[in-house]
Write a protein that holds these residues in place. Structure first.
Motif, short mmCIF file in Angstrom:
data_model
loop_
_atom_site.label_atom_id
_atom_site.label_comp_id
_atom_site.label_asym_id
_atom_site.label_seq_id
_atom_site.Cartn_x
_atom_site.Cartn_y
_atom_site.Cartn_z
N LYS A 292 -1.02 -0.14 -5.75
CA LYS A 292 -1.76 0.05 -6.75
C LYS A 292 -3.31 0.15 -5.64
CE LYS A 292 -1.94 -1.04 -10.42
NZ LYS A 292 -1.74 -0.67 -11.79
N ALA A 293 -3.40 0.96 -6.75
CA ALA A 293 -5.15 1.46 -5.89
C ALA A 293 -6.24 0.50 -6.97
CB ALA A 293 -5.10 2.96 -5.78
N HIS A 294 -7.77 0.72 -6.31
CA HIS A 294 -8.77 0.38 -6.38
C HIS A 294 -9.84 1.25 -5.96
CE1 HIS A 294 -12.63 -2.25 -7.26
NE2 HIS A 294 -11.78 -2.24 -8.47
N GLY A 295 -10.33 2.68 -6.61
CA GLY A 295 -10.94 3.12 -5.69
C GLY A 295 -10.10 3.94 -4.58
N ASP A 296 -11.03 3.63 -3.22
CA ASP A 296 -9.76 4.11 -2.10
C ASP A 296 -9.57 2.73 -1.31
OD1 ASP A 296 -10.41 7.16 -2.32
OD2 ASP A 296 -12.59 6.32 -1.69
N ASP A 297 -8.75 1.80 -1.85
CA ASP A 297 -8.40 0.83 -1.48
C ASP A 297 -7.15 0.63 -2.25
OD1 ASP A 297 -10.93 0.65 -0.17
OD2 ASP A 297 -11.52 -0.74 -2.11
N TYR A 298 -6.21 -0.22 -1.24
CA TYR A 298 -5.02 0.24 -1.66
C TYR A 298 -3.93 -1.05 -0.84
CZ TYR A 298 -2.46 2.73 1.96
OH TYR A 298 -1.96 2.99 3.42
N ALA A 299 -3.22 -1.43 -2.00
CA ALA A 299 -1.76 -2.14 -1.61
C ALA A 299 -0.68 -1.69 -1.72
CB ALA A 299 -2.04 -3.97 -2.19
N TYR A 300 0.48 -1.81 -1.42
CA TYR A 300 1.30 -1.73 -1.62
C TYR A 300 2.90 -3.09 -1.20
CZ TYR A 300 5.90 0.26 -0.39
OH TYR A 300 7.74 0.91 0.13
N VAL A 301 3.55 -3.35 -1.73
CA VAL A 301 4.56 -4.37 -1.81
C VAL A 301 6.17 -3.44 -1.78
CG1 VAL A 301 5.56 -6.47 -2.88
CG2 VAL A 301 3.05 -6.31 -2.62
N ASP A 302 6.84 -3.87 -0.95
CA ASP A 302 7.93 -3.53 -1.23
C ASP A 302 8.81 -5.10 -0.82
OD1 ASP A 302 10.65 -2.57 -1.48
OD2 ASP A 302 10.52 -1.51 0.67
N GLY A 303 9.59 -5.23 -1.85
CA GLY A 303 10.42 -7.19 -2.08
C GLY A 303 9.20 -7.93 -1.33
N ARG A 304 9.73 -8.59 -0.40
CA ARG A 304 8.95 -9.82 0.71
C ARG A 304 7.53 -9.05 1.61
NH1 ARG A 304 12.63 -12.16 3.74
NH2 ARG A 304 10.67 -13.34 5.30
N TYR A 305 7.59 -7.62 1.44
CA TYR A 305 6.58 -7.24 2.53
C TYR A 305 5.34 -6.70 2.10
CZ TYR A 305 4.43 -3.79 5.24
OH TYR A 305 3.78 -3.10 6.51
N VAL A 306 4.23 -7.35 2.34
CA VAL A 306 2.78 -6.83 1.86
C VAL A 306 1.87 -5.97 2.71
CG1 VAL A 306 1.23 -7.44 0.44
CG2 VAL A 306 3.40 -8.68 0.02
N TYR A 307 1.57 -5.03 2.34
CA TYR A 307 0.48 -4.64 2.49
C TYR A 307 -0.71 -4.01 2.09
CZ TYR A 307 -1.41 0.03 5.01
OH TYR A 307 -2.58 0.44 6.42
N VAL A 308 -2.23 -4.12 2.55
CA VAL A 308 -3.41 -3.79 2.26
C VAL A 308 -4.57 -3.08 2.78
CG1 VAL A 308 -4.34 -5.90 3.05
CG2 VAL A 308 -5.09 -4.78 1.08
N TYR A 309 -4.84 -1.68 2.02
CA TYR A 309 -5.95 -1.27 3.32
C TYR A 309 -7.25 -1.16 2.56
CZ TYR A 309 -7.59 3.86 5.34
OH TYR A 309 -8.23 3.95 5.57
N ASP A 310 -7.83 -1.15 3.39
CA ASP A 310 -9.60 -1.11 2.78
C ASP A 310 -10.10 0.32 3.28
OD1 ASP A 310 -11.75 -0.33 2.08
OD2 ASP A 310 -12.73 -2.38 2.99
N GLY A 311 -10.08 1.71 2.00
CA GLY A 311 -10.12 3.15 2.59
C GLY A 311 -11.70 3.19 2.42
N GLU A 312 -13.20 2.07 2.15
CA GLU A 312 -14.11 2.38 1.79
C GLU A 312 -14.55 2.00 2.65
OE1 GLU A 312 -12.92 2.38 -3.38
OE2 GLU A 312 -14.50 1.18 -1.83
#
Length: 122
Positions: free
Chosen positions: A45-65
């Motif tokens: 899912k994205a919010h502007g240039d920020d995004y989060a990724y999930v695969d089962g139990r794995y969670v990743y978040v990124y600040d792109g701004e």
């Protein structure tokens, strides 16, 4: 012609108890299958240039701004635990942040301080 008669070594009263026990065990098995946990989610899912990724139990978040606002992934688990958050507290540095949840993620979204959140992905 010889016809074999069916005989049982179990007394009639005991046969009824055995049948009731088998029916009860079958009902418990059906109930257990009906209470299966929700499915794990996979995607981003994205919010502007920020995004989060999930695969089962794995969670990743990124600040792109480069705007000074913190970014986090908010996620709920299949065991009913809600309001979990994973922050990318280092700002826009092309790295992001990740973790492994204790059980599968049921739904998630990405949020930015002072700007709001994406819709939920389930």
């Amino acid at each position: 012609m010889f016809t074999a008669q069916r005989t049982s070594r179990i007394p009639a009263g005991a046969r009824t108890s055995v049948r009731m026990a088998v029916v009860a065990l079958g009902a418990l098995a059906v109930a257990a299958l009906g209470a299966a946990p929700a499915s794990a989610v996979t995607g981003s899912k994205a919010h502007g240039d920020d995004y989060a990724y999930v695969d089962g139990r794995y969670v990743y978040v990124y600040d792109g701004e480069r705007d000074g606002n913190g970014v986090y992934a908010e996620y709920d688990l299949v065991n009913g635990q809600t309001g979990n958050r994973l922050w990318d507290g280092t700002g826009h540095d092309n790295v992001g942040n990740s973790t492994w949840a204790s059980v599968d993620v049921k739904r998630f979204r990405v949020c930015e301080d002072h700007k709001g959140c994406s819709s939920w992905k389930s």
